[in-house]
Write an enzyme that holds these catalytic residues in place. Sequence first.
Site, PDB file in Angstrom:
ATOM      1  CG  ASP A  54      -1.845   1.190   1.296  1.00  0.00           C
ATOM      2  OD1 ASP A  54      -1.726   2.091   0.444  1.00  0.00           O
ATOM      3  OD2 ASP A  54      -2.698   1.221   2.210  1.00  0.00           O
ATOM      4  CB  SER A 132      -0.668  12.226 -17.284  1.00  0.00           C
ATOM      5  OG  SER A 132      -1.741  12.656 -18.089  1.00  0.00           O
ATOM      6  CE1 TYR A 147      -3.410  10.654 -13.008  1.00  0.00           C
ATOM      7  CE2 TYR A 147      -3.788  12.139 -14.851  1.00  0.00           C
ATOM      8  CZ  TYR A 147      -3.238  10.986 -14.341  1.00  0.00           C
ATOM      9  OH  TYR A 147      -2.506  10.159 -15.166  1.00  0.00           O
ATOM     10  CB  SER A 150      -0.981  14.656  -7.877  1.00  0.00           C
ATOM     11  OG  SER A 150      -1.722  13.910  -8.830  1.00  0.00           O
ATOM     12  CE  LYS A 151       0.123  10.188 -12.615  1.00  0.00           C
ATOM     13  NZ  LYS A 151       1.067   9.061 -12.380  1.00  0.00           N
TER      14      LYS A 151
END
Length: 250
Positions: A54, A132, A147, A150-151
């Site tokens: 995790d 990404s 998202y 954070s990327k």
Amino acid sequence: MRTVVIGASSGLGRCVAVALAARGDQVAMLARRKDRLDEAAAEGGPTAVAIECDVTDAASCTSAVEQSAEAMGGIDAMVYTTGIGVLRRIEELSAEDWTNSFATNVIGASIATAAALPFLKQSQGTAAYFSSISASMTPPWPGLAAYVTSKAALDKLVEAWHTEHPEVGFTRITVGDCGGGEGPSATGFADGWDRELAGDLVTTWYTRGYIAGALIDVDELVDTVSAVLHRRPSARIPSVVVVPRLPLTE
């Protein structure tokens, strides 16, 4: 090649992990869902091992990477494919949404890297991270603010690791629209999205040209990852972009 693939229970991570193992690499497959990992390891063959991990739990993440090194006799490469994407308009994102996004997409990556660092230094190895196009090649996609942000942070994290540890090959692999796999290899990225909101936003993404209208064959992505991991120690590949080739039009 002794490779740790984090996020190997589904989606692109599973595709990469199974393919590398099938090609003869030793692969430690890490993720939370041990039952799915066991299936992936069985598909990958005798050189694959499944280890529960995790990435949002620092102790679990560190232990899993260390178990991987013990199982394989060291680590030559690490691939961090794990990523979550909350679909919500930016003003509706909660503190929990932001915290979960960064815990999985950024902090887990750094914790795993720190655990793998002694082994990667010893082997002059490589650490690769899936990024990404939405973080670096297009404007932010509406609905994916947590998202995308954070990327973008992950991209800078990879640079920071290289700055402090240039003896390891750190690579950002920017991935465009990819077909992924079928069944357990299918991506779960959009699981839990509000379908009505998704329908509205996907139309916006298409209208603005963020979605290419074509998909990368997952084997092409695997080939790219394999090439990065099997680089010569004298070379460094700081960044690779894999995007679909649009069909020719008359």
